[in-house]
Design a protein around this motif. Sequence first.
Motif, PDB file in Angstrom:
ATOM      1  N   VAL A 411     -12.033  44.941   9.421  1.00 48.18           N
ATOM      2  CA  VAL A 411     -12.932  44.898  10.569  1.00 48.18           C
ATOM      3  C   VAL A 411     -12.786  43.591  11.343  1.00 48.18           C
ATOM      4  O   VAL A 411     -12.716  43.566  12.572  1.00 48.18           O
ATOM      5  CB  VAL A 411     -14.397  45.064  10.112  1.00 48.18           C
ATOM      6  CG1 VAL A 411     -15.352  44.947  11.290  1.00 48.18           C
ATOM      7  CG2 VAL A 411     -14.576  46.400   9.407  1.00 48.18           C
ATOM      8  N   LYS A 412     -12.709  42.506  10.604  1.00 46.67           N
ATOM      9  CA  LYS A 412     -12.732  41.185  11.239  1.00 46.67           C
ATOM     10  C   LYS A 412     -11.556  41.005  12.205  1.00 46.67           C
ATOM     11  O   LYS A 412     -11.723  40.490  13.310  1.00 46.67           O
ATOM     12  CB  LYS A 412     -12.697  40.109  10.151  1.00 46.67           C
ATOM     13  CG  LYS A 412     -12.974  38.710  10.652  1.00 46.67           C
ATOM     14  CD  LYS A 412     -13.096  37.760   9.468  1.00 46.67           C
ATOM     15  CE  LYS A 412     -13.680  36.431   9.889  1.00 46.67           C
ATOM     16  NZ  LYS A 412     -13.953  35.592   8.705  1.00 46.67           N
ATOM     17  N   LYS A 413     -10.373  41.455  11.768  1.00 43.28           N
ATOM     18  CA  LYS A 413      -9.174  41.299  12.590  1.00 43.28           C
ATOM     19  C   LYS A 413      -9.341  42.054  13.913  1.00 43.28           C
ATOM     20  O   LYS A 413      -9.085  41.513  14.992  1.00 43.28           O
ATOM     21  CB  LYS A 413      -7.971  41.839  11.807  1.00 43.28           C
ATOM     22  CG  LYS A 413      -6.700  41.092  12.060  1.00 43.28           C
ATOM     23  CD  LYS A 413      -5.600  41.574  11.121  1.00 43.28           C
ATOM     24  CE  LYS A 413      -5.504  40.701   9.868  1.00 43.28           C
ATOM     25  NZ  LYS A 413      -4.505  41.199   8.911  1.00 43.28           N
ATOM     26  N   ALA A 414      -9.771  43.301  13.820  1.00 41.12           N
ATOM     27  CA  ALA A 414      -9.927  44.114  15.031  1.00 41.12           C
ATOM     28  C   ALA A 414     -11.035  43.554  15.924  1.00 41.12           C
ATOM     29  O   ALA A 414     -10.891  43.468  17.148  1.00 41.12           O
ATOM     30  CB  ALA A 414     -10.225  45.561  14.654  1.00 41.12           C
ATOM     31  N   PHE A 415     -12.140  43.147  15.296  1.00 44.57           N
ATOM     32  CA  PHE A 415     -13.278  42.586  16.037  1.00 44.57           C
ATOM     33  C   PHE A 415     -12.843  41.355  16.836  1.00 44.57           C
ATOM     34  O   PHE A 415     -13.120  41.231  18.032  1.00 44.57           O
ATOM     35  CB  PHE A 415     -14.378  42.218  15.039  1.00 44.57           C
ATOM     36  CG  PHE A 415     -15.570  41.497  15.618  1.00 44.57           C
ATOM     37  CD1 PHE A 415     -16.670  42.202  16.082  1.00 44.57           C
ATOM     38  CD2 PHE A 415     -15.612  40.102  15.663  1.00 44.57           C
ATOM     39  CE1 PHE A 415     -17.778  41.535  16.600  1.00 44.57           C
ATOM     40  CE2 PHE A 415     -16.711  39.425  16.175  1.00 44.57           C
ATOM     41  CZ  PHE A 415     -17.797  40.155  16.644  1.00 44.57           C
ATOM     42  N   LEU A 416     -12.148  40.433  16.169  1.00 42.87           N
ATOM     43  CA  LEU A 416     -11.747  39.193  16.835  1.00 42.87           C
ATOM     44  C   LEU A 416     -10.673  39.446  17.890  1.00 42.87           C
ATOM     45  O   LEU A 416     -10.776  38.987  19.024  1.00 42.87           O
ATOM     46  CB  LEU A 416     -11.215  38.188  15.795  1.00 42.87           C
ATOM     47  CG  LEU A 416     -12.232  37.602  14.824  1.00 42.87           C
ATOM     48  CD1 LEU A 416     -11.529  36.711  13.800  1.00 42.87           C
ATOM     49  CD2 LEU A 416     -13.297  36.800  15.566  1.00 42.87           C
ATOM     50  N   ALA A 417      -9.649  40.189  17.501  1.00 42.62           N
ATOM     51  CA  ALA A 417      -8.490  40.353  18.387  1.00 42.62           C
ATOM     52  C   ALA A 417      -8.847  41.118  19.658  1.00 42.62           C
ATOM     53  O   ALA A 417      -8.251  40.896  20.717  1.00 42.62           O
ATOM     54  CB  ALA A 417      -7.358  41.056  17.638  1.00 42.62           C
ATOM     55  N   ALA A 418      -9.821  42.008  19.564  1.00 39.33           N
ATOM     56  CA  ALA A 418     -10.214  42.782  20.746  1.00 39.33           C
ATOM     57  C   ALA A 418     -11.030  41.938  21.729  1.00 39.33           C
ATOM     58  O   ALA A 418     -11.349  42.391  22.825  1.00 39.33           O
ATOM     59  CB  ALA A 418     -11.005  44.016  20.327  1.00 39.33           C
ATOM     60  N   GLY A 419     -11.391  40.720  21.325  1.00 36.40           N
ATOM     61  CA  GLY A 419     -12.171  39.852  22.219  1.00 36.40           C
ATOM     62  C   GLY A 419     -13.647  40.227  22.278  1.00 36.40           C
ATOM     63  O   GLY A 419     -14.318  39.989  23.276  1.00 36.40           O
TER      64      GLY A 419
END
Lengths: 436, 160
Positions: A411-419
């Motif tokens: 979750v964290k990767k997608a949350f951060l990378a999506a801005g």
Amino acid sequence: MRHVVVGAGTAGFNAITTLLSIDPAADVTLVSAEVPYARMVLPYYLSSEIEQANVYTISPERLAGLGVKLELGRQVVGLDRSAKRLLLDGSAGVEYDDLLIATGSSSVRPPVPGIDGPGVYDHWTLADTEALRGAIRPGAEVAIVGAGFIAFTIVNPLLHAGCRLTLIEREPHVLPRMLNAGAAELLEAWLSDHGVRIHTGAALERVEDAGGKKRLVLGEAPDSRLPTPDSGVEADVVIVATGIKPNLDWLRDSGLDVGQGLLVDERLRTSDSAIYAAGDVAEITDLVTGQRAVMAIETAAMEQGRIVGAAMAGRPLFYPGGMLMNVIEAAGLQAASFGDWAGAGASEGFAAGGHYRRYVWAGDRLTGAVIVGPARQLAGENDMGMLKGLVQSRKPLGPWKQLLVERPFEVKKAFLAAGTVSSLLPQTLLGLGSGV
Amino acid sequence: MTKVLHITPERCTGCLRCELACSQMQTGGSFQPAKSVIRVAPLEAHTSYAPYTCFQCAEAWCMTACPVDAISIAPTGAKVVSWERCTGCKLCTIACPYGTMFLDLDAHKAFKCNLCGGDPACARACPVQAIEWLEGETQDWLGAFAAERAQRDLASVGAA
């Protein structure tokens, strides 16, 4: 301007504090049958983890010190809109220029024989908690009828008190309004491993006296998957947690438009523009689905209270709608759901040890989520709040959706990378900055 | 002008000293990364790292969600949890959309970044100035970096 707030729960309390934070000299009257307290923390008072003093949100003395006129211990019995007068039992009533109806909801018991006898308790009000504190003791057999959110808030206190617990649920699985079947089954298995007996698809037919105990006679609900115990369930203490209903009876002759709750517009005004409604009595818009709903949850009541408080202070604001969110923890397993968690077209992920995720999508936006896992492991991650952030921000995830679909635990990767953070940082409920 | 934890993820080496220093402050002396409220996110299969912590956001979702007024704003702008009042109800942990509110399962209390009263230990502990205590506005420190350093993950799921 005479502001009157009926109901001292989350919605009413937040309306008053917000109103006074903007206009400290405001003329406010609080009418309430109960003193202000926080329902969310009653389970911790049940288990004696907190003192009774920590249940209260604010004391009557402090409210009076803020200049709030108090009509506590008073029942509202009606509304005379032409005279702009709230009718109270045993007095002339209170006149208002604007009024917030935040009378909350009451627990309801299923209409079966024996349900109102001694030994049968609710767990909704502070008075209910006080009564139940006097009834539970180590070794007691406790049966909870209705295995929804309210029941799950008291599973841990009852287990910690040394009670032996049975949950009885009419629907095919526990927490039917918070979790999908797959998530609920994980929780059921976990609780069974911790000694909690669970009967799902079981309808309560009657409550009998059985030699100093209570016997709950169960029938099979129409959609039952499991046989119900022929002999019924015996218990020393029965707690009914089958549901709640908005406290609207007193408005029967008011002429206000009512659906499931008081119908309100995007500024939380009822069909009478001098009257607002907030919390468990208000039928609002679901932020995620756009559907009308009575959203009887703490965070929605808080937000609506603040919106109305600001409006009463002369700062009318648009309420974007409420977002469903719930979290429970029982015997070390935690579960939470957000937004349109039950929606179709979901992606899922399971991992050993009781981990589960369900993601509901509208294009590349996450519109709902379910998360289940051992509390100790979830506590070490940032996932749970980030799922709330993804649903709340309505952030289009673009290619990062595929990452969450394929690897639902990242979750964290997608949350951060999506801005997502950039979308969230400017968001405030009242647009007034923090502290209001 | 308020000070913020200014994060430059390109500098982070993943040494985790910030987590150790933070946990020491949070626990009052012990080194337990599980009790840290700054978390170093590994990216690019553990070849890139980025520290992530509370933004002390303007809305303070945790504070407004708290049913017992256990969270308040300190002079530093930090939203601070009072364990005297916190009941451990977990509402703040689902209300915070950043995932930066934590629950201490031993104490049954919520905990979060309190900016160490104005001298954040993570910034002091960082040997490469990836975390600095500077005047300015909070912002999305990690978004662009994470998007760049997770391209390999995207490729592996066929979405690059």
